[in-house]
Write a protein that holds these residues in place. Structure first.
Motif, PDB file in Angstrom:
ATOM      1  N   LYS A   3       0.857  -1.184   0.000  1.00  0.00           N
ATOM      2  CA  LYS A   3       0.000   0.000   0.000  1.00  0.00           C
ATOM      3  C   LYS A   3       0.894   1.235   0.000  1.00  0.00           C
ATOM      4  N   ARG A   4       0.739   2.075  -0.997  1.00  0.00           N
ATOM      5  CA  ARG A   4       1.569   3.260  -1.144  1.00  0.00           C
ATOM      6  C   ARG A   4       0.914   4.444  -0.437  1.00  0.00           C
ATOM      7  N   SER A   5       1.726   5.226   0.245  1.00  0.00           N
ATOM      8  CA  SER A   5       1.270   6.472   0.845  1.00  0.00           C
ATOM      9  C   SER A   5       2.482   7.366   1.059  1.00  0.00           C
ATOM     10  N   LEU A   6       2.228   8.642   1.210  1.00  0.00           N
ATOM     11  CA  LEU A   6       3.306   9.591   1.461  1.00  0.00           C
ATOM     12  C   LEU A   6       4.035   9.228   2.757  1.00  0.00           C
ATOM     13  N   ILE A  11       8.843   7.160   5.496  1.00  0.00           N
ATOM     14  CA  ILE A  11       9.414   6.265   6.499  1.00  0.00           C
ATOM     15  C   ILE A  11      10.451   5.349   5.854  1.00  0.00           C
ATOM     16  N   LYS A  12      10.111   4.800   4.708  1.00  0.00           N
ATOM     17  CA  LYS A  12      11.043   3.910   4.001  1.00  0.00           C
ATOM     18  C   LYS A  12      12.286   4.694   3.567  1.00  0.00           C
ATOM     19  N   GLN A  13      12.109   5.886   3.026  1.00  0.00           N
ATOM     20  CA  GLN A  13      13.254   6.722   2.624  1.00  0.00           C
ATOM     21  C   GLN A  13      14.123   7.070   3.833  1.00  0.00           C
ATOM     22  N   ASN A  14      13.463   7.365   4.950  1.00  0.00           N
ATOM     23  CA  ASN A  14      14.197   7.703   6.165  1.00  0.00           C
ATOM     24  C   ASN A  14      15.091   6.536   6.586  1.00  0.00           C
ATOM     25  N   LEU A  15      14.528   5.331   6.597  1.00  0.00           N
ATOM     26  CA  LEU A  15      15.312   4.157   6.974  1.00  0.00           C
ATOM     27  C   LEU A  15      16.462   3.912   6.006  1.00  0.00           C
ATOM     28  N   GLU A  16      16.194   4.067   4.723  1.00  0.00           N
ATOM     29  CA  GLU A  16      17.221   3.810   3.711  1.00  0.00           C
ATOM     30  C   GLU A  16      18.355   4.822   3.772  1.00  0.00           C
ATOM     31  N   SER A  17      18.096   6.013   4.277  1.00  0.00           N
ATOM     32  CA  SER A  17      19.127   7.057   4.325  1.00  0.00           C
ATOM     33  C   SER A  17      19.960   7.002   5.605  1.00  0.00           C
ATOM     34  N   THR A  42       1.071   5.966  13.306  1.00  0.00           N
ATOM     35  CA  THR A  42       1.258   5.787  11.859  1.00  0.00           C
ATOM     36  C   THR A  42       2.657   5.265  11.569  1.00  0.00           C
ATOM     37  N   VAL A  43       3.651   5.771  12.285  1.00  0.00           N
ATOM     38  CA  VAL A  43       5.020   5.301  12.101  1.00  0.00           C
ATOM     39  C   VAL A  43       5.122   3.828  12.498  1.00  0.00           C
ATOM     40  N   TYR A  44       4.578   3.474  13.669  1.00  0.00           N
ATOM     41  CA  TYR A  44       4.603   2.080  14.106  1.00  0.00           C
ATOM     42  C   TYR A  44       3.888   1.171  13.108  1.00  0.00           C
ATOM     43  N   ARG A  45       2.740   1.583  12.649  1.00  0.00           N
ATOM     44  CA  ARG A  45       1.950   0.763  11.710  1.00  0.00           C
ATOM     45  C   ARG A  45       2.707   0.540  10.407  1.00  0.00           C
ATOM     46  N   ASN A  46       3.292   1.597   9.866  1.00  0.00           N
ATOM     47  CA  ASN A  46       4.043   1.475   8.613  1.00  0.00           C
ATOM     48  C   ASN A  46       5.324   0.676   8.786  1.00  0.00           C
ATOM     49  N   LEU A  47       6.014   0.843   9.904  1.00  0.00           N
ATOM     50  CA  LEU A  47       7.188   0.021  10.168  1.00  0.00           C
ATOM     51  C   LEU A  47       6.786  -1.452  10.256  1.00  0.00           C
ATOM     52  N   GLY A  48       5.672  -1.719  10.919  1.00  0.00           N
ATOM     53  CA  GLY A  48       5.169  -3.090  11.017  1.00  0.00           C
ATOM     54  C   GLY A  48       4.856  -3.683   9.659  1.00  0.00           C
ATOM     55  N   ASN A  49       4.251  -2.880   8.790  1.00  0.00           N
ATOM     56  CA  ASN A  49       3.955  -3.349   7.431  1.00  0.00           C
ATOM     57  C   ASN A  49       5.236  -3.646   6.655  1.00  0.00           C
ATOM     58  N   LEU A  50       6.231  -2.784   6.784  1.00  0.00           N
ATOM     59  CA  LEU A  50       7.503  -2.996   6.102  1.00  0.00           C
ATOM     60  C   LEU A  50       8.187  -4.269   6.613  1.00  0.00           C
ATOM     61  N   VAL A  51       8.079  -4.528   7.911  1.00  0.00           N
ATOM     62  CA  VAL A  51       8.631  -5.755   8.485  1.00  0.00           C
ATOM     63  C   VAL A  51       7.884  -6.967   7.934  1.00  0.00           C
ATOM     64  N   ASP A  52       6.537  -6.898   7.944  1.00  0.00           N
ATOM     65  CA  ASP A  52       5.720  -8.009   7.447  1.00  0.00           C
ATOM     66  C   ASP A  52       6.021  -8.337   5.990  1.00  0.00           C
ATOM     67  N   GLU A  53       6.364  -7.321   5.216  1.00  0.00           N
ATOM     68  CA  GLU A  53       6.665  -7.511   3.793  1.00  0.00           C
ATOM     69  C   GLU A  53       8.114  -7.930   3.548  1.00  0.00           C
ATOM     70  N   GLY A  54       8.911  -8.011   4.622  1.00  0.00           N
ATOM     71  CA  GLY A  54      10.299  -8.436   4.479  1.00  0.00           C
ATOM     72  C   GLY A  54      11.229  -7.363   3.946  1.00  0.00           C
ATOM     73  N   LYS A  55      10.835  -6.108   4.038  1.00  0.00           N
ATOM     74  CA  LYS A  55      11.662  -5.017   3.522  1.00  0.00           C
ATOM     75  C   LYS A  55      12.536  -4.382   4.595  1.00  0.00           C
ATOM     76  N   VAL A  56      12.205  -4.663   5.842  1.00  0.00           N
ATOM     77  CA  VAL A  56      12.911  -4.115   6.989  1.00  0.00           C
ATOM     78  C   VAL A  56      12.935  -5.210   8.057  1.00  0.00           C
ATOM     79  N   ARG A  57      13.990  -5.226   8.873  1.00  0.00           N
ATOM     80  CA  ARG A  57      14.056  -6.159   9.996  1.00  0.00           C
ATOM     81  C   ARG A  57      13.764  -5.424  11.292  1.00  0.00           C
TER      82      ARG A  57
END
Length: 129
Positions: A3-6, A11-17, A42-57
């Protein structure tokens, strides 16, 4: 399905940087500079989604909080019990042992709790005075 959102993109860009292993609160504080109305939930929810998708540990620490790692390849971590810095620990020997012992090794979590070299030097220098 992703699910894409600003908020998610920031959050993903922040982690990658980053070069650290931030907590959700650290990501939240950093994101608020660009998106002041974002909530911690919102940050917790999105981090959780990124973890569930295997994009973040998501890693648990012995200090009572979780940290996030953008690097999902198999590797360990070192946590300094004094300054609380977390850094990657790569050991081909450990990975080879695990691959030998576990035929279908996908990933592993290794958290070494110690006092880092910088903190050890500071402790030693204070003792020299």
């Amino acid at each position: 399905m992703e699910k894409r959102s600003l908020q998610r993109d920031l959050i993903k860009q922040n982690l990658e940087s980053r070069y650290d292993h931030p907590t959700a609160d650290m990501v939240y504080s950093s994101i608020r500079e660009d998106l002041p109305n974002i909530s911690l939930g919102t940050v917790y929810r999105n981090l959780g989604n990124l973890v569930d998708e295997g994009k973040v540990r998501k890693l648990k620490t012995t200090l009572g909080y979780d940290i996030y790692d953008k690097s999902i390849y198999p590797h360990g971590h070192v946590l300094c019990l004094k300054c609380r810095r977390v850094y990657d620990y790569n050991s081909d020997e450990i990975t080879q042992i695990l691959k030998r012992d576990f035929k279908y090794l996908d990933s592993y979590e290794l958290m070494i709790n110690t006092i880092c070299d910088d903190c050890q030097k500071n402790i030693k220098n204070k003792g020299d005075n």
